[in-house]
Design an enzyme around this catalytic site. Structure first.
Site, PDB file in Angstrom:
ATOM      1  CD  GLN A   1      -1.292   0.006   3.698  1.00  0.00           C
ATOM      2  OE1 GLN A   1      -1.688  -1.078   4.099  1.00  0.00           O
ATOM      3  NE2 GLN A   1      -1.695   1.150   4.224  1.00  0.00           N
TER       4      GLN A   1
ATOM      5  CG  HIS B   1      -3.248  -2.664   9.478  1.00  0.00           C
ATOM      6  ND1 HIS B   1      -3.196  -1.868   8.349  1.00  0.00           N
ATOM      7  CD2 HIS B   1      -2.500  -3.768   9.190  1.00  0.00           C
ATOM      8  CE1 HIS B   1      -2.451  -2.474   7.430  1.00  0.00           C
ATOM      9  NE2 HIS B   1      -2.022  -3.629   7.907  1.00  0.00           N
TER      10      HIS B   1
ATOM     11  CB  CYS C   1      -4.939  -0.962   5.654  1.00  0.00           C
ATOM     12  SG  CYS C   1      -6.014  -0.056   6.775  1.00  0.00           S
TER      13      CYS C   1
ATOM     14  CG  ASN D   1       0.167  -6.411   6.670  1.00  0.00           C
ATOM     15  OD1 ASN D   1      -0.657  -5.561   6.310  1.00  0.00           O
ATOM     16  ND2 ASN D   1       0.978  -6.217   7.693  1.00  0.00           N
TER      17      ASN D   1
END
Ligand SMILES: *[C@@H]1O[C@H](CO)[C@@H](O)[C@H](O)[C@H]1NC(C)=O
Length: 338
Positions: free
Chosen positions: A141, A281, A147, A302
């Site tokens: 990102q 997150h 996110c 992630n």
């Protein structure tokens, strides 16, 4: 006269050389000989980090040094089943790092609607959606606080592969640019629920036709018009139940929110905390399992690039004592329905 001028020249030269030597010596003792300074320099080159002036460089160096020392002493102590490492976040304080994560929690507004996996009874003991071909490669990102888009897209990519048999990388940038409402503010943060609602209404195009640029821009209506994937709706996993989360993950990748402040320098192993439950997150749970010693974990995708964690992934301890799960992983989970 001539000899005087010569002597004068010699003297000036001597003073000059002395000055150069003194400067170099001072520089060496201050910075150049410090292996940590060299390490920071190499780190800057590796991650393309440029500081605006000497002062910023010095203050970042101090933070870098403190982080490296913290990493070394944590790894030396060796009393947790995971390791820390020097990564792209090594020149940030933990407060600064926390402020970068821009997930906006909507727990109170999440309706306790239907949970289609409520009656799932035969969940396998381990699941890895990567092995089933339902997970795209790790994305990054960058400096954009979106996110929420990466988390939602991973879940949509998953259900799309499961229902169509085709794994298609989908566009986070479309969500960042075009999902504009009170819940979604591009790089300033957002919520997976709003991303799912957007995909329900508008569909979502591919990564290739609307590539990621890590900044917020005008919605590109032309790129947006090719609706590659649509979803029927989305549902929330019952709050604070790792058991319910397991039933959902057994059937598809699931978007979750976590408190990521403890993950700044994670480099591999089983993450066991310490960790808070201040959700900041968005990530995606793409599996679960247990290590040889029986410790159970969630397999989490992630969006911080492949260099972070275990090639972009983290294994987070599962079935911890607290009902919220480690880092609040069971507090606000949701998934799209096909
Ligand atoms: C689960 O089972 C109960 C009891 O049979 C039923 O009332 C409920 O509708 C089922 N839920 C789902 C999502 O199938």
């Amino acid at each position: 006269m001539a000899s005087l001028r010569n002597r004068c020249c010699v003297l000036v030269t001597l003073i000059f050389l002395l000055g150069v030597w003194a400067c170099q010596a001072a520089g060496r003792t201050l910075q150049g000989d410090d292996p940590m300074y060299k390490m920071h320099e190499q780190w800057m080159a590796r991650y393309g980090r440029v500081y605006k002036d000497v002062d910023e460089r010095q203050s970042r160096f101090e933070i870098f040094k403190a982080n490296v020392r913290g990493i070394e002493s944590f790894n030396r102590a060796n009393n947790r089943p995971y390791k820390l490492g020097v990564n792209q976040f090594a020149d940030l304080t933990n407060e600064e790092f926390g402020a970068r994560n821009r997930f906006k929690s909507h727990m109170r507004s999440t309706k306790a609607a239907s949970f289609k996996y409520a009656n799932v009874s035969a969940a396998p003991s381990n699941v890895d959606w990567r092995k089933k071909g339902a997970v795209t490669p790790i994305k990054s990102q960058g400096h954009c606080g979106c996110c929420w888009a990466f988390s939602a897209v991973a879940a949509v990519e998953g259900i799309n592969e499961i229902t169509t048999g085709k794994l298609v990388s989908l566009s986070e940038q479309e969500l960042v640019d075009c999902d504009v409402g009170s819940d979604a503010r591009g790089c300033e943060g957002g919520w997976m629920g709003s991303a799912f609602e957007f995909v329900e209404k508008h569909g979502l195009t591919t990564e290739t036709s609307y590539p990621y640029v890590a900044t917020e821009g005008e919605c590109n209506v032309k790129s947006e018009s090719s609706r590659t994937v649509t979803i029927k709706g989305h549902e929330a996993v019952p709050v604070n139940s790792e058991g319910a989360l397991l039933k959902a993950v057994a059937n598809q990748p699931v978007s979750v929110a976590i408190d990521a402040r403890g993950l700044q320098l994670y480099s591999g192993g089983m993450f066991t905390g310490p960790c808070g439950t201040n959700l900041n997150h968005g990530v995606a749970v793409v599996g679960y399992g247990a290590t040889n010693d029986g410790t159970k974990y969630w397999l989490v995708k992630n969006s911080w690039g492949e260099e972070w964690g275990e090639e972009g992934y983290i294994r987070m301890q599962r079935d911890v004592g607290a009902e919220e799960g480690l880092c609040g992983i069971a507090m606000e989970a949701s998934y799209p329905t096909a």
